[in-house]
Design an enzyme around this catalytic site. Sequence first.
Site, PDB file in Angstrom:
ATOM      1  N   ARG A  49     -20.525  17.770  -2.773  1.00  0.00           N
ATOM      2  CA  ARG A  49     -19.118  17.849  -2.391  1.00  0.00           C
ATOM      3  C   ARG A  49     -18.630  19.295  -2.268  1.00  0.00           C
ATOM      4  O   ARG A  49     -17.520  19.534  -1.813  1.00  0.00           O
ATOM      5  CB  ARG A  49     -18.244  17.085  -3.403  1.00  0.00           C
ATOM      6  CG  ARG A  49     -18.608  15.609  -3.501  1.00  0.00           C
ATOM      7  CD  ARG A  49     -17.642  14.872  -4.387  1.00  0.00           C
ATOM      8  NE  ARG A  49     -16.279  14.990  -3.915  1.00  0.00           N
ATOM      9  CZ  ARG A  49     -15.768  14.277  -2.917  1.00  0.00           C
ATOM     10  NH1 ARG A  49     -16.505  13.380  -2.305  1.00  0.00           N
ATOM     11  NH2 ARG A  49     -14.526  14.442  -2.543  1.00  0.00           N
ATOM     12  N   ASP A 104     -19.524   5.602  -1.470  1.00  0.00           N
ATOM     13  CA  ASP A 104     -18.870   5.108  -2.684  1.00  0.00           C
ATOM     14  C   ASP A 104     -19.636   3.901  -3.207  1.00  0.00           C
ATOM     15  O   ASP A 104     -19.948   2.987  -2.446  1.00  0.00           O
ATOM     16  CB  ASP A 104     -17.424   4.671  -2.393  1.00  0.00           C
ATOM     17  CG  ASP A 104     -16.494   5.852  -2.228  1.00  0.00           C
ATOM     18  OD1 ASP A 104     -16.827   6.956  -2.707  1.00  0.00           O
ATOM     19  OD2 ASP A 104     -15.420   5.674  -1.622  1.00  0.00           O
ATOM     20  N   ASP A 159       0.874  -1.162   0.000  1.00  0.00           N
ATOM     21  CA  ASP A 159       0.000   0.000   0.000  1.00  0.00           C
ATOM     22  C   ASP A 159       0.923   1.227   0.000  1.00  0.00           C
ATOM     23  O   ASP A 159       2.106   1.102   0.324  1.00  0.00           O
ATOM     24  CB  ASP A 159      -0.865  -0.044   1.272  1.00  0.00           C
ATOM     25  CG  ASP A 159      -1.504   1.278   1.585  1.00  0.00           C
ATOM     26  OD1 ASP A 159      -2.188   1.821   0.703  1.00  0.00           O
ATOM     27  OD2 ASP A 159      -1.325   1.775   2.721  1.00  0.00           O
ATOM     28  N   ARG A 166     -19.272  20.339   6.244  1.00  0.00           N
ATOM     29  CA  ARG A 166     -19.039  18.884   6.308  1.00  0.00           C
ATOM     30  C   ARG A 166     -19.287  18.360   7.702  1.00  0.00           C
ATOM     31  O   ARG A 166     -19.955  17.353   7.902  1.00  0.00           O
ATOM     32  CB  ARG A 166     -17.557  18.575   6.013  1.00  0.00           C
ATOM     33  CG  ARG A 166     -17.223  18.399   4.610  1.00  0.00           C
ATOM     34  CD  ARG A 166     -15.708  18.250   4.444  1.00  0.00           C
ATOM     35  NE  ARG A 166     -15.472  18.131   3.028  1.00  0.00           N
ATOM     36  CZ  ARG A 166     -15.227  16.983   2.396  1.00  0.00           C
ATOM     37  NH1 ARG A 166     -15.080  15.885   3.078  1.00  0.00           N
ATOM     38  NH2 ARG A 166     -15.100  16.949   1.100  1.00  0.00           N
ATOM     39  N   ASP A 209      -1.492  -0.555   6.036  1.00  0.00           N
ATOM     40  CA  ASP A 209      -1.739   0.029   7.368  1.00  0.00           C
ATOM     41  C   ASP A 209      -3.215  -0.023   7.765  1.00  0.00           C
ATOM     42  O   ASP A 209      -3.538   0.023   8.943  1.00  0.00           O
ATOM     43  CB  ASP A 209      -1.225   1.474   7.445  1.00  0.00           C
ATOM     44  CG  ASP A 209      -1.976   2.417   6.533  1.00  0.00           C
ATOM     45  OD1 ASP A 209      -2.247   2.039   5.376  1.00  0.00           O
ATOM     46  OD2 ASP A 209      -2.305   3.541   6.972  1.00  0.00           O
ATOM     47  N   SER A 246     -20.038  11.196   2.144  1.00  0.00           N
ATOM     48  CA  SER A 246     -20.383  10.519   0.897  1.00  0.00           C
ATOM     49  C   SER A 246     -20.502   9.009   1.014  1.00  0.00           C
ATOM     50  O   SER A 246     -20.202   8.401   2.043  1.00  0.00           O
ATOM     51  CB  SER A 246     -19.370  10.885  -0.196  1.00  0.00           C
ATOM     52  OG  SER A 246     -18.080  10.517   0.197  1.00  0.00           O
ATOM     53  N   ASP A 286      -0.022   5.149   0.939  1.00  0.00           N
ATOM     54  CA  ASP A 286      -0.246   6.064   2.068  1.00  0.00           C
ATOM     55  C   ASP A 286      -0.231   5.324   3.402  1.00  0.00           C
ATOM     56  O   ASP A 286      -1.015   4.394   3.605  1.00  0.00           O
ATOM     57  CB  ASP A 286      -1.617   6.751   1.922  1.00  0.00           C
ATOM     58  CG  ASP A 286      -1.532   8.116   1.266  1.00  0.00           C
ATOM     59  OD1 ASP A 286      -0.410   8.628   1.087  1.00  0.00           O
ATOM     60  OD2 ASP A 286      -2.585   8.669   0.942  1.00  0.00           O
TER      61      ASP A 286
HETATM   62 MG   LIG Z   1      -2.828   3.117   3.572  1.00  0.00          MG
END
Ligand SMILES: [Mg+2]
Length: 244
Positions: free
Chosen positions: A133, A180, A9, A140, A206, A178, A11
């Site tokens: 959005r 998905d 992965d 938000r 992670d 939102s 990030d």
């Molecule tokens: Mg990640």
Amino acid sequence: MKRTLLLFDVDGTLTKPRCMVTNALYNLLLQLKKEKGVSLGIVGGSDLSKQKEQLGERFMRDFEYVFSENGLVYYKNNELQHEGSFATALGEDRLQTLMNESMRHFADVRLPVKRGTFFEYRKGLLNVSPCGRGVSQEERDAFEEYDSVHHIRKKYVELMNTLFGTWDLNFAIGGQISVDIYPKGWDKTYCLQFIPDDYTIHFFGDKTDVGGNDHELYEHPRTVGHKVANPDDTMRILQDMYNL
Ligand SMILES: [Mg+2]
């Protein structure tokens, strides 16, 4: 004899969220490729341009398997192999029915605020937001608070499941505002169809807990899953694995 693929992965695993990879970690990966003969790969949710920013342009040559947008865009050895699309998979007719029914439903929903951009179409999914959005951070927060009491998104997902339950879609409530929508199986395990069977796949992520975007791939029988806390942890695990 099985080959080894180290699949990461991005990030939170190779980089701090939205940051660049450190030289120390990148050089360790190159060392493992050169000295241990492993193949390198990434599977991230972001698009390729973002991944290039985080890993540097050269990573396309150093990494054999590059899966962007969970594998919807797939490069092998720097050559495009595959590009998937939600609209193609679902069909334009069904996609529009889904949007039309969503608009019909939202037309009668009262919220603290409504703004623009109720749909954002991406290659692999349709992102739907009841408040739109185009809200500010403050708005938000207000929506999220309201939603936690009035279950706006939950009710919407229930309706969509009633109407389109046979279409094999996932409706995932995500972030603050939102939902998905994407075909079932279009999580990170989507990339597995492109990896030959003679690889042992070590996957590092992670967000491996239930509901996290690394969970399905981490748990999958084809992978050896490694849960990491951050990029430093990834480095430590690799060093342990290879006695460095
Ligand atoms: Mg990640």
